[in-house]
Scaffold this motif. Structure first.
Motif, PDB file in Angstrom:
ATOM      1  N   VAL A 125      33.356  41.971  37.427  1.00 51.91           N
ATOM      2  CA  VAL A 125      34.358  40.919  37.223  1.00 51.91           C
ATOM      3  C   VAL A 125      35.456  40.999  38.272  1.00 51.91           C
ATOM      4  O   VAL A 125      35.872  39.981  38.842  1.00 51.91           O
ATOM      5  N   TYR A 126      35.956  42.193  38.547  1.00 55.47           N
ATOM      6  CA  TYR A 126      37.020  42.336  39.543  1.00 55.47           C
ATOM      7  C   TYR A 126      36.518  41.917  40.933  1.00 55.47           C
ATOM      8  O   TYR A 126      37.256  41.296  41.710  1.00 55.47           O
ATOM      9  N   GLY A 127      35.277  42.262  41.256  1.00 55.39           N
ATOM     10  CA  GLY A 127      34.710  41.867  42.540  1.00 55.39           C
ATOM     11  C   GLY A 127      34.617  40.358  42.671  1.00 55.39           C
ATOM     12  O   GLY A 127      34.898  39.792  43.743  1.00 55.39           O
ATOM     13  N   TYR A 128      34.272  39.705  41.576  1.00 53.97           N
ATOM     14  CA  TYR A 128      34.182  38.238  41.569  1.00 53.97           C
ATOM     15  C   TYR A 128      35.558  37.619  41.773  1.00 53.97           C
ATOM     16  O   TYR A 128      35.731  36.706  42.593  1.00 53.97           O
ATOM     17  N   HIS A 129      36.556  38.121  41.050  1.00 58.71           N
ATOM     18  CA  HIS A 129      37.913  37.590  41.197  1.00 58.71           C
ATOM     19  C   HIS A 129      38.467  37.865  42.597  1.00 58.71           C
ATOM     20  O   HIS A 129      39.176  37.016  43.173  1.00 58.71           O
ATOM     21  N   ALA A 130      38.161  39.033  43.141  1.00 59.47           N
ATOM     22  CA  ALA A 130      38.667  39.381  44.470  1.00 59.47           C
ATOM     23  C   ALA A 130      38.097  38.444  45.525  1.00 59.47           C
ATOM     24  O   ALA A 130      38.824  38.002  46.429  1.00 59.47           O
ATOM     25  N   ASN A 148      37.034  35.344  45.037  1.00 60.56           N
ATOM     26  CA  ASN A 148      37.664  34.033  44.837  1.00 60.56           C
ATOM     27  C   ASN A 148      39.090  34.005  45.389  1.00 60.56           C
ATOM     28  O   ASN A 148      39.537  32.981  45.936  1.00 60.56           O
ATOM     29  N   TYR A 149      39.798  35.122  45.253  1.00 52.07           N
ATOM     30  CA  TYR A 149      41.149  35.215  45.803  1.00 52.07           C
ATOM     31  C   TYR A 149      41.113  35.072  47.325  1.00 52.07           C
ATOM     32  O   TYR A 149      41.954  34.386  47.919  1.00 52.07           O
TER      33      TYR A 149
END
Length: 456
Positions: free
Chosen positions: A190-195, A197-198
């Protein structure tokens, strides 16, 4: 200068294309030689039966029964540590608790937990849902990738650097490492996905996991900006994790786990290798292909209820005239199951509920129509040695889309579950086999006399 470097590193230049022709010319092996030398391509015989490569107590995939002394296809069954998956699912649904943690305990330790053991195990996993200090900033936020499987594998390999006992392959230490990775995996995903997208200009939000919530609940909570999810959403995602947790020792990524473990390497390298295997579209990436195929179908087929129109599209798929022109109906057929895939059978019962909650009844009806029609179309167009049925990937893509999960996470969700099976198989390999796996390949090239450079 920068553009020149980009062209050299990331484009197929004329020089590369010319050298590729040499690769193709000198790597090609005539197909009939595999039959001549009785090579089991894919480590399977002509009937699709896998070559016996090991022994396992962890899970069993059953698709045949003995009738009058002969093997005949039957409805598929999947067993975890001897327990039928259908009974396990019914058990945790009746008890109204999440199944992932209970079945993870079963696969890792060989027996179903008591209430106290399950509570303790939940607490153990909850405490381990954390990453080293600054890991999110120093690793996850840097060099992000659009492909989450590669991104997660990189993070797993990087965790090696934070572990003072990274190369210790004793059972207690490997178990510690596996429990850490099982607990951390949803965060890496999840953090990798958000990163990523950021990096693409979207808002960044990183939520800490809740040690009191289940794995499925934490995934949905950390993924969504408002942290909200329904009980049905969490229940179905939890079930998806259970159904994907293991599938015998011979599936590609689990066999990879056994092969790499047998070399004596560390846990982080082993799990990263399994991730590389699962990423492939012939393995864990299949549900994305199913979803993409249906997206194309929904555009090309004007009336989703018209059986003739749907049939024409399926025939076009097999004739390499539609979608990716590979001649495949994705989600149909399995290497072992020929009558039914028990995981798909279980999943389907709850997919319909979710479709009603999400207002996706028309999409579900189209999937159901294709499920019934595709085996007939395939039988008409292909010579088959066994039956064809919908596999678990057929419905999982639809489920994930209804859960509003991004496509980039479809295969990582699979990996979130399968890392439990990989861990169990790694522990089993370390305990029982102290011999590196090394099958034979028959050389075909003629021996040649060396020619000096000036004479070539």
């Amino acid at each position: 200068m920068a553009e020149k470097i980009e062209q050299i590193l990331f484009e197929n230049t004329p020089e590369i294309n010319d050298l590729a022709k040499l690769c193709i010319e000198h790597n090609n092996i005539e197909r009939d030689l595999y039959a001549k030398y009785e090579v089991k391509r894919g480590l399977r015989d002509l009937n699709g039966k896998g070559v016996l490569a090991g022994l396992t107590n962890i899970s069993d995939v059953c698709a045949k029964k003995i009738v009058n002394g002969e093997e005949v296809p039957c409805a598929g069954n999947l067993y975890y540590r001897g327990y039928n998956i259908k009974d396990l699912v019914k058990g945790f649904l009746d008890a109204k608790h999440s199944g992932f943690e209970e079945i993870a305990y079963l696969l890792l330790f060989g027996e179903l937990p008591t209430e106290q053991q399950l509570a303790d195990f939940n607490g153990l996993l909850g405490k381990r849902r954390s990453l080293p200090p600054t890991f999110v900033r120093d690793v996850i936020m840097k060099a992000t990738s659009h492909d989450m499987m590669n991104n997660i594998a990189r993070c797993i390999l990087q965790l090696y650097s934070y572990d003072d006992k990274a190369d210790d392959t004793s059972i207690p230490n490997v178990l510690r490492q596996c429990l850490n990775l099982i607990s951390q995996f949803p965060m890496l995903m999840v953090y990798g996905y958000h990163a990523y997208n950021y990096r693409m200009g979207q808002d960044l939000y990183i939520y800490a996991p809740d040690p009191t919530k289940s794995t499925a609940e934490n995934i949905l909570m950390m993924l969504r900006e408002d942290r909200k999810y329904t009980k049905l959403e969490a229940k179905i995602l939890d079930m998806a994790l259970v159904l994907h947790m293991d599938h015998g020792g011979g599936n590609n990524s689990t066999f990879t786990t056994h092969v790499v473990t047998s070399s004596g390497t560390d846990t982080y390298s082993t799990i990263a290798a399994a991730m590389a295997s699962l990423k492939g579209p012939k393995h864990g990436g299949a549900n994305i292909k199913v979803t993409q195929m249906f997206e194309d179908m929904k555009v090309q087929v004007k009336d989703w209820t018209d059986e003739d129109e749907v049939r024409r599209y399926l025939e076009a798929l097999l004739n390499k005239e539609a979608f990716d022109k590979k001649g495949l109906i994705y989600g149909m057929g399995h290497a072992i199951y020929s009558v039914s895939d028990p995981r798909a059978d279980i999943f389907k019962k709850f997919v319909k509920q979710l479709a009603r909650e999400k207002g996706c009844e028309k999409e579900y009806a189209l999937y159901e129509l294709v499920e019934h029609m595709a085996p007939e179309v395939i039988a008409e167009k292909r010579k088959m040695y066994k039956g064809v049925n919908a596999n678990v990937d057929f419905y999982s893509g639809l489920v994930y889309s209804m859960l509003d999960l991004p496509k980039q996470l479809y295969t990582p969700i699979f990996a979130t579950a399968r890392i439990v099976g990989w861990s169990a198989h790694r522990l089993e390999e370390l305990e029982n086999v102290d011999k590196i796996i090394r099958p034979a390949y028959k050389p075909l090239a003629d021996y040649k006399e060396y020619v000096k450079l000036k004479d070539r």
